[in-house]
Structure formats: C-alpha cells, structure tokens
Design an enzyme around this catalytic site. Structure first.
Site, PDB file in Angstrom:
ATOM      1  N   TYR A 157      30.139  40.463  43.564  1.00 31.05           N
ATOM      2  CA  TYR A 157      31.061  39.395  44.011  1.00 31.05           C
ATOM      3  C   TYR A 157      30.779  38.864  45.418  1.00 31.05           C
ATOM      4  O   TYR A 157      31.497  37.976  45.893  1.00 31.05           O
ATOM      5  CB  TYR A 157      32.513  39.903  43.940  1.00 31.05           C
ATOM      6  CG  TYR A 157      32.921  40.327  42.546  1.00 31.05           C
ATOM      7  CD1 TYR A 157      32.921  39.424  41.484  1.00 31.05           C
ATOM      8  CD2 TYR A 157      33.291  41.645  42.280  1.00 31.05           C
ATOM      9  CE1 TYR A 157      33.280  39.824  40.203  1.00 31.05           C
ATOM     10  CE2 TYR A 157      33.661  42.048  41.004  1.00 31.05           C
ATOM     11  CZ  TYR A 157      33.647  41.127  39.972  1.00 31.05           C
ATOM     12  OH  TYR A 157      34.008  41.511  38.699  1.00 31.05           O
ATOM     13  N   HIS A 213      34.799  32.090  37.054  1.00 33.60           N
ATOM     14  CA  HIS A 213      34.380  33.463  37.339  1.00 33.60           C
ATOM     15  C   HIS A 213      33.213  33.418  38.306  1.00 33.60           C
ATOM     16  O   HIS A 213      32.313  32.590  38.143  1.00 33.60           O
ATOM     17  CB  HIS A 213      33.956  34.200  36.056  1.00 33.60           C
ATOM     18  CG  HIS A 213      35.065  34.245  35.059  1.00 33.60           C
ATOM     19  ND1 HIS A 213      36.157  35.068  35.216  1.00 33.60           N
ATOM     20  CD2 HIS A 213      35.288  33.510  33.943  1.00 33.60           C
ATOM     21  CE1 HIS A 213      36.989  34.857  34.221  1.00 33.60           C
ATOM     22  NE2 HIS A 213      36.499  33.907  33.441  1.00 33.60           N
ATOM     23  N   ARG A 266      33.847  41.758  28.820  1.00 36.54           N
ATOM     24  CA  ARG A 266      33.981  40.572  29.687  1.00 36.54           C
ATOM     25  C   ARG A 266      33.570  39.280  28.971  1.00 36.54           C
ATOM     26  O   ARG A 266      33.771  38.184  29.470  1.00 36.54           O
ATOM     27  CB  ARG A 266      33.159  40.730  30.966  1.00 36.54           C
ATOM     28  CG  ARG A 266      33.658  41.843  31.866  1.00 36.54           C
ATOM     29  CD  ARG A 266      32.931  41.868  33.193  1.00 36.54           C
ATOM     30  NE  ARG A 266      32.974  43.193  33.770  1.00 36.54           N
ATOM     31  CZ  ARG A 266      33.989  43.678  34.492  1.00 36.54           C
ATOM     32  NH1 ARG A 266      35.021  42.915  34.762  1.00 36.54           N
ATOM     33  NH2 ARG A 266      33.962  44.905  34.960  1.00 36.54           N
TER      34      ARG A 266
HETATM   35  C1  DQA Z   1      35.743  37.951  37.444  1.00 35.04           C
HETATM   36  C2  DQA Z   1      35.130  38.619  36.196  1.00 35.04           C
HETATM   37  C3  DQA Z   1      36.145  39.538  35.539  1.00 35.04           C
HETATM   38  O1  DQA Z   1      35.552  40.158  34.406  1.00 35.04           O
HETATM   39  C4  DQA Z   1      36.571  40.631  36.495  1.00 35.04           C
HETATM   40  O2  DQA Z   1      37.544  41.442  35.898  1.00 35.04           O
HETATM   41  C5  DQA Z   1      37.012  40.099  37.817  1.00 35.04           C
HETATM   42  C6  DQA Z   1      36.312  38.967  38.406  1.00 35.04           C
HETATM   43  C7  DQA Z   1      34.696  37.110  38.209  1.00 35.04           C
HETATM   44  O3  DQA Z   1      35.103  36.352  39.083  1.00 35.04           O
HETATM   45  O4  DQA Z   1      33.495  37.247  37.962  1.00 35.04           O
HETATM   46  O5  DQA Z   1      37.928  40.647  38.435  1.00 35.04           O
HETATM   47  O6  DQA Z   1      36.776  37.073  37.021  1.00 35.04           O
END
Ligand code: DQA
Length: 140
Positions: free
Chosen positions: A22, A99, A110
């Site tokens: 992230y 995301h 996911r």
């Molecule tokens: C997310 C992806 C999701 O799977 C994860 O639970 C997150 C962040 C992303 O920004 O890539 O908390 O939404």
C-alpha cells in the site's frame, strides 16, 4: 463539483501497514493531495474514514443530494458487505470503487467484490493514483 472520498476498514493505517503493498504515504497525505488535485480542476472534496461498516453506510446515505460523486475504497468490506452494496444502490450519487493494490493478483478472496455491480466503475492497482484516476473520471 463536490466529491466525497470514503475510506473503509484499516485504511487509516495506510503508510504503516504492508508498505510493500500500500506504499509509504499516510492516508492524510494522500487525502491532502486529492484535495489539491480536485481544487486544481475547480472542484472540492470532503474526506471520511471509518472502521465501522454502519458509519460508512450512513455516510453514503447522507451523501444523497450533497455530493456529485463518491470515491470509495471500502477495504476488506468490499469483499462481503451487502450492507454497503445496498447503501450504494439506495442513493443516486454515482460511486467509483477504488483499490490501491491489484486485488486480482493477490489472495483469491480479494477477487470478489460485492460492490462493483452497483458502482459506476472500478479503478485498482495504481496505488494512491487509483484515487486520483477515480476522481478524474467524474469530470472527464
Ligand atoms: C484494498 C484491497 C482490499 O482487499 C484490502 O482488504 C484493503 C485495501 C486496496 O486498496 O487495495 O484493505 O481495498
């Protein structure tokens, strides 16, 4: 136009958690950049983050008539929150799902989003730029 940038569960830890996934920037600094980006194009943005599903639903409900669009990174709620999905479906404000990571290149759970179907579109995989691209989509 006026936009609401909504972040869900664990996004408050951005810059501190899983930095390889992230990035190193905090949510505060990403939001500041988004505010400047919107302003540079003659728009404005408000920001809200919550770890509570119901608070996010309330924020979406309250956006009706107040905002021209919502940029939503629901975090893990994306994958299973029918409550958020119903909140999005209940309002006429268009929502763009965001995301930071490429969720399709990660764990299998996911790959499912229960939100995409009721969103205007989805942008993923571009780190903080996913938010910028989602905002920009409203005035392109
Ligand atoms: C997310 C992806 C999701 O799977 C994860 O639970 C997150 C962040 C992303 O920004 O890539 O908390 O939404």
């Amino acid at each position: 136009m006026k936009f609401l940038v909504l972040n869900g569960v664990n996004l408050n830890l951005t810059g501190r958690r899983e930095r390889g996934v992230y990035g190193e920037e905090t949510l505060g600094s990403i939001n500041a950049e988004l505010a400047a980006f919107a302003a540079a194009h003659g728009h404005s943005a408000d920001f809200f983050q919550s770890n509570l599903e119901g608070e996010l639903c309330t924020a979406i409900q309250n956006a009706e008539g107040k905002y021209d669009g919502i940029v939503l990174n629901a975090g893990a709620f994306t994958h299973y929150s029918y409550a958020l999905r119903d909140a999005i479906a209940a309002v006429t404000v268009p929502v763009v799902e965001v995301h930071m990571s490429n969720v399709h290149a990660r764990e299998a759970f996911r790959r499912t989003s229960v939100l995409t179907e009721v969103c205007r579109g989805e942008i993923l995989g571009f780190g903080k730029h996913s938010y910028m691209l989602a905002l920009e989509s409203f005035w392109l």
